[in-house]
Design a protein around this motif. Structure first.
Motif, PDB file in Angstrom:
ATOM      1  N   GLU A 105       6.682  17.576  -9.398  1.00  0.00           N
ATOM      2  CA  GLU A 105       7.814  18.450  -9.066  1.00  0.00           C
ATOM      3  C   GLU A 105       9.113  17.652  -9.078  1.00  0.00           C
ATOM      4  N   PRO A 106      10.171  18.202  -9.614  1.00  0.00           N
ATOM      5  CA  PRO A 106      11.453  17.482  -9.628  1.00  0.00           C
ATOM      6  C   PRO A 106      11.940  17.106  -8.223  1.00  0.00           C
ATOM      7  N   ALA A 107      11.596  17.923  -7.224  1.00  0.00           N
ATOM      8  CA  ALA A 107      12.042  17.623  -5.860  1.00  0.00           C
ATOM      9  C   ALA A 107      11.350  16.395  -5.286  1.00  0.00           C
ATOM     10  N   THR A 108      10.184  16.037  -5.826  1.00  0.00           N
ATOM     11  CA  THR A 108       9.468  14.861  -5.308  1.00  0.00           C
ATOM     12  C   THR A 108       9.893  13.561  -5.981  1.00  0.00           C
ATOM     13  N   MET A 109      10.558  13.647  -7.106  1.00  0.00           N
ATOM     14  CA  MET A 109      10.957  12.440  -7.838  1.00  0.00           C
ATOM     15  C   MET A 109      11.849  11.503  -7.022  1.00  0.00           C
ATOM     16  N   PRO A 110      12.882  12.009  -6.322  1.00  0.00           N
ATOM     17  CA  PRO A 110      13.705  11.068  -5.528  1.00  0.00           C
ATOM     18  C   PRO A 110      12.883  10.329  -4.469  1.00  0.00           C
ATOM     19  N   GLY A 111      11.962  11.018  -3.826  1.00  0.00           N
ATOM     20  CA  GLY A 111      11.129  10.374  -2.818  1.00  0.00           C
ATOM     21  C   GLY A 111      10.229   9.308  -3.413  1.00  0.00           C
ATOM     22  N   LEU A 112       9.607   9.611  -4.558  1.00  0.00           N
ATOM     23  CA  LEU A 112       8.746   8.628  -5.218  1.00  0.00           C
ATOM     24  C   LEU A 112       9.546   7.409  -5.661  1.00  0.00           C
ATOM     25  N   LEU A 113      10.723   7.644  -6.223  1.00  0.00           N
ATOM     26  CA  LEU A 113      11.577   6.530  -6.653  1.00  0.00           C
ATOM     27  C   LEU A 113      12.063   5.712  -5.459  1.00  0.00           C
ATOM     28  N   LEU A 114      12.354   6.381  -4.344  1.00  0.00           N
ATOM     29  CA  LEU A 114      12.793   5.670  -3.144  1.00  0.00           C
ATOM     30  C   LEU A 114      11.689   4.763  -2.600  1.00  0.00           C
TER      31      LEU A 114
ATOM     32  N   VAL B 269      11.476   1.726  -5.036  1.00  0.00           N
ATOM     33  CA  VAL B 269      12.609   0.814  -4.852  1.00  0.00           C
ATOM     34  C   VAL B 269      12.500   0.098  -3.505  1.00  0.00           C
ATOM     35  N   GLY B 270      12.128   0.813  -2.446  1.00  0.00           N
ATOM     36  CA  GLY B 270      12.006   0.203  -1.124  1.00  0.00           C
ATOM     37  C   GLY B 270      10.951  -0.884  -1.081  1.00  0.00           C
TER      38      GLY B 270
ATOM     39  N   LEU C 116       0.812  -1.225   0.000  1.00  0.00           N
ATOM     40  CA  LEU C 116       0.000   0.000   0.000  1.00  0.00           C
ATOM     41  C   LEU C 116       0.843   1.272   0.000  1.00  0.00           C
ATOM     42  N   LEU C 117       2.127   1.159   0.318  1.00  0.00           N
ATOM     43  CA  LEU C 117       3.000   2.326   0.240  1.00  0.00           C
ATOM     44  C   LEU C 117       3.132   2.835  -1.194  1.00  0.00           C
ATOM     45  N   LEU C 118       2.809   1.988  -2.164  1.00  0.00           N
ATOM     46  CA  LEU C 118       2.876   2.403  -3.572  1.00  0.00           C
ATOM     47  C   LEU C 118       1.728   3.323  -3.971  1.00  0.00           C
ATOM     48  N   GLU C 119       0.791   3.546  -3.066  1.00  0.00           N
ATOM     49  CA  GLU C 119      -0.360   4.391  -3.390  1.00  0.00           C
ATOM     50  C   GLU C 119       0.066   5.809  -3.792  1.00  0.00           C
ATOM     51  N   THR C 120       1.034   6.373  -3.103  1.00  0.00           N
ATOM     52  CA  THR C 120       1.468   7.742  -3.408  1.00  0.00           C
ATOM     53  C   THR C 120       2.130   7.851  -4.780  1.00  0.00           C
ATOM     54  N   PRO C 121       3.128   7.015  -5.103  1.00  0.00           N
ATOM     55  CA  PRO C 121       3.708   7.123  -6.446  1.00  0.00           C
ATOM     56  C   PRO C 121       2.695   6.848  -7.557  1.00  0.00           C
TER      57      PRO C 121
ATOM     58  N   LEU D 259       9.388  -6.596  -0.971  1.00  0.00           N
ATOM     59  CA  LEU D 259       8.499  -7.634  -1.478  1.00  0.00           C
ATOM     60  C   LEU D 259       9.212  -8.726  -2.262  1.00  0.00           C
ATOM     61  N   THR D 260      10.400  -8.436  -2.794  1.00  0.00           N
ATOM     62  CA  THR D 260      11.123  -9.456  -3.557  1.00  0.00           C
ATOM     63  C   THR D 260      12.274 -10.057  -2.774  1.00  0.00           C
TER      64      THR D 260
END
Length: 151
Positions: free
Chosen positions: A91-100, A103-104, A71-76, A109-110
């Protein structure tokens, strides 16, 4: 309880509570234009029926731990959907957080040592067999509580 029955019961209870709150607050429930009615219908179908229905369905087939991480994937996903469907920029500043987050969640899960894998290894092992002749218990006699003749 089946997923459709659970969804109907919870939606009915929430709808009745919302109706009571609107009635007590004096909020009108009619008189909206067609665009607002279609927006409300979209809010009913997409997040409520599709989203919560899918979540309830998945909870019956996956562990609660896996689902809570998933469910953490809901935001991205919401950010990507807003960009794709409504043209809202990310926003470019939010991209690292969404990618993190992505990836997390993927790593958790894998991961080979995850909950499902551990549970699977335990199922493959044979259950311990009870001893053919369990050890006999020794009777301990309390000097005061023991029954029998006293000397």
């Amino acid at each position: 309880m089946s997923t459709p029955l659970y969804s109907v019961v919870t939606s009915l209870v929430c709808g009745l509570e919302l109706l009571a709150v609107c009635w007590l607050a004096g909020i009108p429930l009619t008189g909206f234009d067609q665009s607002t009615q279609l927006s409300l219908l979209g809010l009913l179908l997409l997040p409520q029926l599709l989203g919560l229905g899918s979540l309830n369905f998945a909870l019956g087939r996956a562990s609660a731990t896996t689902m809570s991480v998933f469910l953490l994937l809901e935001t991205p996903i919401a950010a990507l959907a807003a960009w794709w469907l409504m043209g809202q920029g990310i926003e470019p500043a939010t991209m690292p957080g969404l990618l993190l987050i992505i990836v997390g969640v993927t790593v958790v899960l894998t991961n080979g040592d995850g909950e499902q894998t551990r549970r699977g290894r335990h199922r493959k092992r044979a259950l311990p067999q009870p001893d053919a002749h369990p050890p006999r218990r020794r009777r301990i006699r309390h000097p005061v509580l023991a029954s029998g003749p006293r000397e």
